[in-house]
Design an enzyme around this catalytic site. Structure first.
Site, PDB file in Angstrom:
ATOM      1  N   GLU A 201       0.837  -1.203   0.000  1.00 51.19           N
ATOM      2  CA  GLU A 201       0.000   0.000   0.000  1.00 51.19           C
ATOM      3  C   GLU A 201       0.872   1.252   0.000  1.00 51.19           C
ATOM      4  O   GLU A 201       1.935   1.280   0.634  1.00 51.19           O
ATOM      5  CB  GLU A 201      -0.908  -0.006   1.237  1.00 51.19           C
ATOM      6  CG  GLU A 201      -1.961   1.079   1.271  1.00 51.19           C
ATOM      7  CD  GLU A 201      -2.981   0.836   2.381  1.00 51.19           C
ATOM      8  OE1 GLU A 201      -3.445  -0.320   2.516  1.00 51.19           O
ATOM      9  OE2 GLU A 201      -3.296   1.791   3.116  1.00 51.19           O
ATOM     10  N   ASP A 203       0.120   5.368   0.599  1.00 50.16           N
ATOM     11  CA  ASP A 203      -0.980   6.206   1.088  1.00 50.16           C
ATOM     12  C   ASP A 203      -0.712   7.700   1.007  1.00 50.16           C
ATOM     13  O   ASP A 203       0.394   8.162   1.332  1.00 50.16           O
ATOM     14  CB  ASP A 203      -1.256   5.903   2.565  1.00 50.16           C
ATOM     15  CG  ASP A 203      -1.812   4.522   2.803  1.00 50.16           C
ATOM     16  OD1 ASP A 203      -2.461   3.981   1.897  1.00 50.16           O
ATOM     17  OD2 ASP A 203      -1.590   3.985   3.905  1.00 50.16           O
ATOM     18  N   GLU A 205      -3.036  10.312   3.073  1.00 49.65           N
ATOM     19  CA  GLU A 205      -4.170  10.359   3.983  1.00 49.65           C
ATOM     20  C   GLU A 205      -4.220  11.718   4.681  1.00 49.65           C
ATOM     21  O   GLU A 205      -3.198  12.216   5.161  1.00 49.65           O
ATOM     22  CB  GLU A 205      -4.063   9.262   5.045  1.00 49.65           C
ATOM     23  CG  GLU A 205      -4.116   7.857   4.478  1.00 49.65           C
ATOM     24  CD  GLU A 205      -3.848   6.793   5.530  1.00 49.65           C
ATOM     25  OE1 GLU A 205      -4.657   5.855   5.637  1.00 49.65           O
ATOM     26  OE2 GLU A 205      -2.828   6.904   6.238  1.00 49.65           O
ATOM     27  N   ASN A 220       2.495   7.260   3.574  1.00 48.01           N
ATOM     28  CA  ASN A 220       2.893   5.992   4.188  1.00 48.01           C
ATOM     29  C   ASN A 220       3.124   4.948   3.105  1.00 48.01           C
ATOM     30  O   ASN A 220       2.547   5.029   2.010  1.00 48.01           O
ATOM     31  CB  ASN A 220       1.798   5.511   5.149  1.00 48.01           C
ATOM     32  CG  ASN A 220       2.331   4.598   6.239  1.00 48.01           C
ATOM     33  OD1 ASN A 220       3.484   4.175   6.197  1.00 48.01           O
ATOM     34  ND2 ASN A 220       1.494   4.283   7.206  1.00 48.01           N
ATOM     35  N   ILE A 231       1.603  -3.951  12.593  1.00 47.59           N
ATOM     36  CA  ILE A 231       1.807  -2.948  11.541  1.00 47.59           C
ATOM     37  C   ILE A 231       3.189  -2.310  11.646  1.00 47.59           C
ATOM     38  O   ILE A 231       3.637  -1.913  12.716  1.00 47.59           O
ATOM     39  CB  ILE A 231       0.719  -1.869  11.617  1.00 47.59           C
ATOM     40  CG1 ILE A 231      -0.643  -2.493  11.268  1.00 47.59           C
ATOM     41  CG2 ILE A 231       1.016  -0.708  10.682  1.00 47.59           C
ATOM     42  CD1 ILE A 231      -1.811  -1.552  11.393  1.00 47.59           C
ATOM     43  N   ARG A 234       5.620   3.302   7.580  1.00 49.56           N
ATOM     44  CA  ARG A 234       6.745   4.147   7.147  1.00 49.56           C
ATOM     45  C   ARG A 234       6.201   5.561   6.919  1.00 49.56           C
ATOM     46  O   ARG A 234       6.240   6.087   5.824  1.00 49.56           O
ATOM     47  CB  ARG A 234       7.383   3.556   5.889  1.00 49.56           C
ATOM     48  CG  ARG A 234       8.112   2.235   6.162  1.00 49.56           C
ATOM     49  CD  ARG A 234       8.475   1.502   4.879  1.00 49.56           C
ATOM     50  NE  ARG A 234       9.416   0.430   5.121  1.00 49.56           N
ATOM     51  CZ  ARG A 234       9.084  -0.798   5.530  1.00 49.56           C
ATOM     52  NH1 ARG A 234       7.799  -1.094   5.730  1.00 49.56           N
ATOM     53  NH2 ARG A 234      10.009  -1.719   5.731  1.00 49.56           N
ATOM     54  N   SER A 296      -9.882   5.635  16.361  1.00 49.90           N
ATOM     55  CA  SER A 296      -8.955   4.976  17.283  1.00 49.90           C
ATOM     56  C   SER A 296      -7.534   5.515  17.184  1.00 49.90           C
ATOM     57  O   SER A 296      -6.743   5.332  18.115  1.00 49.90           O
ATOM     58  CB  SER A 296      -8.961   3.461  17.040  1.00 49.90           C
ATOM     59  OG  SER A 296      -8.493   3.170  15.723  1.00 49.90           O
ATOM     60  N   ARG A 372      10.987   3.804  17.606  1.00 48.66           N
ATOM     61  CA  ARG A 372      10.733   2.748  16.626  1.00 48.66           C
ATOM     62  C   ARG A 372      11.886   1.739  16.603  1.00 48.66           C
ATOM     63  O   ARG A 372      13.039   2.072  16.845  1.00 48.66           O
ATOM     64  CB  ARG A 372      10.563   3.362  15.236  1.00 48.66           C
ATOM     65  CG  ARG A 372       9.392   4.325  15.091  1.00 48.66           C
ATOM     66  CD  ARG A 372       8.068   3.599  15.009  1.00 48.66           C
ATOM     67  NE  ARG A 372       7.989   2.789  13.825  1.00 48.66           N
ATOM     68  CZ  ARG A 372       7.485   3.200  12.661  1.00 48.66           C
ATOM     69  NH1 ARG A 372       6.997   4.424  12.548  1.00 48.66           N
ATOM     70  NH2 ARG A 372       7.427   2.398  11.632  1.00 48.66           N
TER      71      ARG A 372
END
Length: 382
Positions: A201, A203, A205, A220, A231, A234, A296, A372
């Site tokens: 994927e 993205d 967003e 991402n 998950i 990036r 969320s 991370r």
């Protein structure tokens, strides 16, 4: 008695206003009625300073970095409440003049990239390239412009007719103003239906927001299931140098076998290079758009939820572009370029514009997040 104003200007890289700007005026003092107009006034002016005019007067300005604006707030000690209103009004206008004369540390707009790929690709109507995927009752098309919306019953999404293995994918998008916390408006590439639980994927967003705060544009990349289960995102997040609710702006993804480039109004904001087959999406993907409830996590890690008192939440799309090598194209199909060079390499001017945006408007970079586990994202250091 004479009064003198001595402004002191301090520049700062501040992303959001202190909470007292919208929560309390005059530190809770009960002010005379003739102050109500100027005291409770929000002023938006292109400027990049946090400024304070005279400690005794406590007149302060705070720059909202992502909106190219600042908020004006009067806070007055009781000893100054006897000032005649005309004098305060005159001081107010004098201060605005002084601020406007101070040179900004940042330009109001990114430097020109020198090349405009959106002009190189033909636009198409919605039905030429897409079909509704879900929420058909929450979607309408008018003069080739698509409107989708979210309410308490459903959101909506659409999908390209063809899958692609590379290409330029763009749309002009206008976002909803006001309270949109918890709401995601998206434009992205994915093969989640072809590879459920193990998908790729890419993205764009828009993360909804609360009153007085800017949208966040999140880019991402997920590779081979990194968006499924545990998950591994990036993410690189940006605020914008314009208000995305005022007009349509063009957002695009250039996906080639060498790299992925994210663009806003033809300005590259991020380049994700292919460093290995394990960290780059290579399987065909479809182009999608959607609006949905992500309470969320979408707004300040889920602190603010979608509030359906403000429904419907609307996203508008137009000027669709999807050009490149489809999954059915012959092997000789050459990937398209977002630069003046056929190789696709960004020009020096494009790199300069991208670095400017990242230095002024990037608010998160996963590679710089010390929390991370970067053994899972080796491209950060490879």
């Amino acid at each position: 008695m004479q009064y003198f104003l001595f402004p002191t200007i301090m520049l700062a890289n501040t992303l959001e206003p202190p909470t007292f700007i919208t929560n309390s005026f005059g530190y809770g003092r009960s002010l005379p009625s003739y102050f109500v107009g100027p005291i409770n006034l929000l002023i938006y002016i292109n400027c990049t300073a946090i400024a304070y005019l005279s400690p005794s007067l406590q007149l302060s300005l705070h720059f909202l970095h992502s909106q190219q604006s600042f908020c004006l707030l009067y806070t007055l000690p009781s000893s100054l409440l006897t000032f005649p209103p005309p004098l305060l009004i005159m001081a107010f206008y004098l201060f605005l003049v002084l601020i406007l004369l101070v040179p900004s540390s940042n330009a109001e707009w990114p430097p020109s990239p020198g090349y405009f790929p959106s002009r190189k690709f033909r636009s198409m109507s919605f039905y030429q390239g897409f079909r509704n995927l879900w929420g058909p009752q929450h979607q309408s098309v008018n003069q080739n412009a698509l409107t989708i919306w979210l309410d308490s019953t459903s959101g909506s999404g659409f999908k390209s007719i063809r899958p692609f293995r590379s290409g330029y994918f763009g749309a002009s998008i206008k976002l909803q103003t006001g309270y949109t916390a918890g709401v995601i408006t998206a434009f992205y590439l994915s093969n989640s239906e072809a590879h459920p639980g193990f998908h790729d994927e890419v993205d764009i967003e828009f993360l909804g927001t609360t009153f007085g705060k800017p949208y966040t544009l999140q880019t991402n990349v997920y590779i081979r299931g990194s968006g499924d289960g545990k998950i591994i995102g990036r993410e690189m997040k940006f605020h914008l140098w314009f208000d995305p609710t005022k007009d349509f702006h063009h957002y695009a993804i250039l996906w080639s076998p060498k790299d992925i480039i994210f663009l806003v109004d033809d300005i590259p904001i991020r380049r994700y290079p292919r460093k290995s087959a394990t960290t780059f999406p290579l399987r065909p993907m479809w182009l999608y758009g959607s609006i949905w409830d992500a309470s969320s996590w979408a707004t300040e890690d889920g602190k603010y939820k979608a509030d359906y008192r403000y429904q419907p939440f609307v996203g508008q799309y137009s000027n669709f572009k999807a050009s490149g090598c489809s999954a059915y194209s012959p092997p000789r199909c050459r990937p398209v370029s977002a630069s003046p060079y056929r190789s696709g390499r960004l020009s020096g001017q494009q790199y300069s514009a991208m670095k400017w945006v990242q230095s002024h408007y990037m608010v998160y970079n996963y590679c710089r997040d010390n929390k991370r586990d970067h053994s899972l994202t080796p491209e950060c250091w490879g």
